[in-house]
Design a protein around this motif. Structure first.
Motif, PDB file in Angstrom:
ATOM      1  N   VAL A   1       0.621  -1.115   0.126  1.00 25.17           N
ATOM      2  CA  VAL A   1       0.000   0.009   0.029  1.00 25.17           C
ATOM      3  C   VAL A   1       0.991   1.229   0.066  1.00 25.17           C
ATOM      4  N   SER A   2       1.935   1.262   0.816  1.00 24.97           N
ATOM      5  CA  SER A   2       3.012   2.562   0.750  1.00 24.97           C
ATOM      6  C   SER A   2       3.421   2.545  -0.643  1.00 24.97           C
ATOM      7  N   LYS A   3       3.764   1.687  -1.473  1.00 23.57           N
ATOM      8  CA  LYS A   3       4.261   1.657  -2.580  1.00 23.57           C
ATOM      9  C   LYS A   3       3.220   2.371  -3.539  1.00 23.57           C
ATOM     10  N   MET A   4       1.695   2.130  -3.424  1.00 21.77           N
ATOM     11  CA  MET A   4       0.741   2.677  -4.275  1.00 21.77           C
ATOM     12  C   MET A   4       0.800   4.125  -4.164  1.00 21.77           C
ATOM     13  N   ILE A   5       1.074   4.774  -3.144  1.00 21.04           N
ATOM     14  CA  ILE A   5       1.157   6.129  -3.097  1.00 21.04           C
ATOM     15  C   ILE A   5       2.267   6.720  -4.180  1.00 21.04           C
ATOM     16  N   GLY A   6       3.141   6.198  -4.308  1.00 21.46           N
ATOM     17  CA  GLY A   6       4.095   6.454  -5.191  1.00 21.46           C
ATOM     18  C   GLY A   6       3.464   6.271  -6.714  1.00 21.46           C
ATOM     19  N   HIS A   7       2.674   5.262  -6.942  1.00 23.28           N
ATOM     20  CA  HIS A   7       1.991   5.241  -8.004  1.00 23.28           C
ATOM     21  C   HIS A   7       0.959   5.959  -8.278  1.00 23.28           C
ATOM     22  N   PHE A   8       0.466   6.406  -7.335  1.00 21.33           N
ATOM     23  CA  PHE A   8      -0.838   7.624  -7.525  1.00 21.33           C
ATOM     24  C   PHE A   8       0.092   8.950  -8.315  1.00 21.33           C
ATOM     25  N   GLU A   9       1.034   9.110  -7.918  1.00 24.94           N
ATOM     26  CA  GLU A   9       1.911  10.146  -8.201  1.00 24.94           C
ATOM     27  C   GLU A   9       2.514  10.118  -9.778  1.00 24.94           C
ATOM     28  N   ARG A  10       3.042   8.719  -9.824  1.00 23.64           N
ATOM     29  CA  ARG A  10       3.516   8.372 -11.242  1.00 23.64           C
ATOM     30  C   ARG A  10       2.303   8.840 -12.116  1.00 23.64           C
ATOM     31  N   ASP A  11       1.120   8.325 -12.145  1.00 28.74           N
ATOM     32  CA  ASP A  11       0.014   8.238 -12.825  1.00 28.74           C
ATOM     33  C   ASP A  11      -0.384   9.525 -13.214  1.00 28.74           C
ATOM     34  N   TYR A  12      -0.443  10.558 -12.106  1.00 22.88           N
ATOM     35  CA  TYR A  12      -0.839  11.837 -12.172  1.00 22.88           C
ATOM     36  C   TYR A  12       0.302  12.440 -13.043  1.00 22.88           C
ATOM     37  N   GLN A  13       1.670  12.426 -12.745  1.00 22.37           N
ATOM     38  CA  GLN A  13       2.502  13.015 -13.706  1.00 22.37           C
ATOM     39  C   GLN A  13       2.574  12.447 -15.055  1.00 22.37           C
ATOM     40  N   LYS A  14       2.232  11.341 -15.564  1.00 28.20           N
ATOM     41  CA  LYS A  14       1.874  11.053 -16.658  1.00 28.20           C
ATOM     42  C   LYS A  14       0.401  11.222 -17.394  1.00 28.20           C
ATOM     43  N   ARG A  15      -0.175  11.966 -16.625  1.00 27.34           N
ATOM     44  CA  ARG A  15      -1.659  12.636 -16.976  1.00 27.34           C
ATOM     45  C   ARG A  15      -2.300  11.564 -17.409  1.00 27.34           C
ATOM     46  N   SER A  16      -2.272  10.414 -16.610  1.00 23.14           N
ATOM     47  CA  SER A  16      -3.330   9.213 -16.991  1.00 23.14           C
ATOM     48  C   SER A  16      -4.389   9.024 -16.009  1.00 23.14           C
ATOM     49  N   ARG A  17      -4.264   9.568 -15.046  1.00 26.90           N
ATOM     50  CA  ARG A  17      -5.161   9.508 -13.697  1.00 26.90           C
ATOM     51  C   ARG A  17      -5.035  10.353 -12.587  1.00 26.90           C
ATOM     52  N   ILE A  18      -6.025  10.726 -11.954  1.00 21.75           N
ATOM     53  CA  ILE A  18      -6.069  11.693 -10.733  1.00 21.75           C
ATOM     54  C   ILE A  18      -6.735  10.790  -9.504  1.00 21.75           C
ATOM     55  N   LYS A  19      -6.229  10.546  -8.525  1.00 24.45           N
ATOM     56  CA  LYS A  19      -6.782   9.972  -7.252  1.00 24.45           C
ATOM     57  C   LYS A  19      -6.662  11.278  -6.275  1.00 24.45           C
ATOM     58  N   TRP A  20      -7.991  11.494  -5.769  1.00 20.38           N
ATOM     59  CA  TRP A  20      -8.086  12.435  -4.692  1.00 20.38           C
ATOM     60  C   TRP A  20      -8.247  11.460  -3.393  1.00 20.38           C
ATOM     61  N   GLY A  21      -7.765  12.045  -2.323  1.00 19.21           N
ATOM     62  CA  GLY A  21      -8.182  11.361  -1.138  1.00 19.21           C
ATOM     63  C   GLY A  21      -9.499  12.058  -0.722  1.00 19.21           C
ATOM     64  N   ILE A  22     -10.427  11.516  -0.046  1.00 22.82           N
ATOM     65  CA  ILE A  22     -11.438  12.298   0.380  1.00 22.82           C
ATOM     66  C   ILE A  22     -11.401  12.506   1.965  1.00 22.82           C
ATOM     67  N   PHE A  23     -11.330  13.707   2.375  1.00 23.03           N
ATOM     68  CA  PHE A  23     -11.268  14.084   3.885  1.00 23.03           C
ATOM     69  C   PHE A  23     -12.552  15.170   4.237  1.00 23.03           C
ATOM     70  N   GLN A  24     -12.768  14.788   5.524  1.00 20.49           N
ATOM     71  CA  GLN A  24     -13.847  16.088   5.953  1.00 20.49           C
ATOM     72  C   GLN A  24     -13.089  17.211   6.455  1.00 20.49           C
ATOM     73  N   LYS A  25     -13.641  18.249   6.517  1.00 25.32           N
ATOM     74  CA  LYS A  25     -13.101  19.606   6.696  1.00 25.32           C
ATOM     75  C   LYS A  25     -12.669  19.586   8.343  1.00 25.32           C
TER      76      LYS A  25
END
Length: 189
Positions: free
Chosen positions: A55-79
Motif C-alpha cells: 500500500v505504501s508503494k501505491m502512493i508513489g504509483h498515484f503520483e506517477r499516474d498523475y505525472q503521466k496525466r493518465s489518472r488523478i486520485k483524490w483522497g476524500i477528507f472531512q474539513k
C-alpha cells in the motif's frame, strides 16, 4: 477539456464539508485500512491489499499516474478532520476527442451511509464541468452495486445501459457493467 487545469498542479477541491486532496505518505495507515478491507472492493475491479508495504508503494504509483496525466486520485477528507482519509475518488480514461472522463470512488467501510460518496461525486462533477470544461462524465457499475447506482442517480447521472460480459476486472473475472453518464447540458448545479 483543459487538461492543464488538472495536471499543471494537483487540484485541491473543497465544499462546505469535504476536501478532495492529494494522498500522501502521512495517510498510509488510513489508506491501508481502506485497501485491507475486502468489503470495500466487493464491487470494484480492484484487488484488496493486505500488506502495508504494498500500500505504501501505491502512493508513489498515484503520483506517477498523475505525472503521466493518465489518472488523478483524490483522497476524500472531512474539513473538520482533514488528516483522516475517508476514501478515494478518481478520474481516469480521459478521452479528449469526445471530451469525456470516467470516474470511480470507494469509501472506508465506517464511512458508508453518511452521504460522503454522494457529496464527493457532486464536488468532482462541479469541478469537471465548471473548471475543466468536460462534456461527459461516466461511471461503470457492477449491476449488483445498488448503493453506487443511488450515488450516481442523486447526482443526476442516467443509466445508459448494460454491457454484457464487457470487461475483465481484477479479482472478478469477466463482468457485466452498467454505464451511467451525465452530460454538461443536463447538469444542474
Amino acid at each position: 477539456m483543459d487538461m492543464n487545469i488538472m495536471f499543471d498542479h494537483f487540484p485541491v477541491l473543497e465544499s462546505e464539508e469535504l476536501i478532495l486532496g492529494k494522498i500522501e505518505e502521512k495517510h498510509l495507515q488510513d489508506l491501508f485500512r481502506l485497501y485491507d478491507n475486502d468489503k470495500v472492493f466487493e464491487y470494484c475491479g480492484i484487488i484488496p491489499k493486505h500488506n502495508i508495504q504494498t500500500v505504501s508503494k501505491m502512493i508513489g504509483h498515484f503520483e506517477r499516474d498523475y505525472q503521466k496525466r493518465s489518472r488523478i486520485k483524490w483522497g476524500i477528507f472531512q474539513k473538520k478532520d482533514s488528516q483522516k482519509l475517508l476514501g478515494i475518488i478518481e478520474c481516469m480514461d480521459f478521452n479528449q476527442k469526445v471530451n469525456s472522463v470516467t470516474i470511480g470512488y470507494y469509501l472506508a467501510e465506517e464511512c458508508w451511509g453518511n452521504g460522503i460518496a454522494t457529496k464527493s461525486v457532486q464536488l468532482i462533477v462541479k469541478y469537471l464541468f465548471g473548471e475543466v470544461n468536460l462534456n461527459r462524465i461516466h461511471a461503470e457499475v457492477m449491476p449488483a452495486n445498488e448503493v453506487s447506482k443511488k450515488v450516481l442517480n442523486k447526482n443526476g447521472f442516467i443509466r445508459e445501459g448494460l454491457l454484457r460480459q464487457a470487461t475483465l476486472w481484477s479479482g472478478k473475472g469477466i463482468v457485466d457493467l452498467e454505464i451511467y453518464s451525465l452530460l454538461k447540458e443536463d447538469y444542474v448545479e
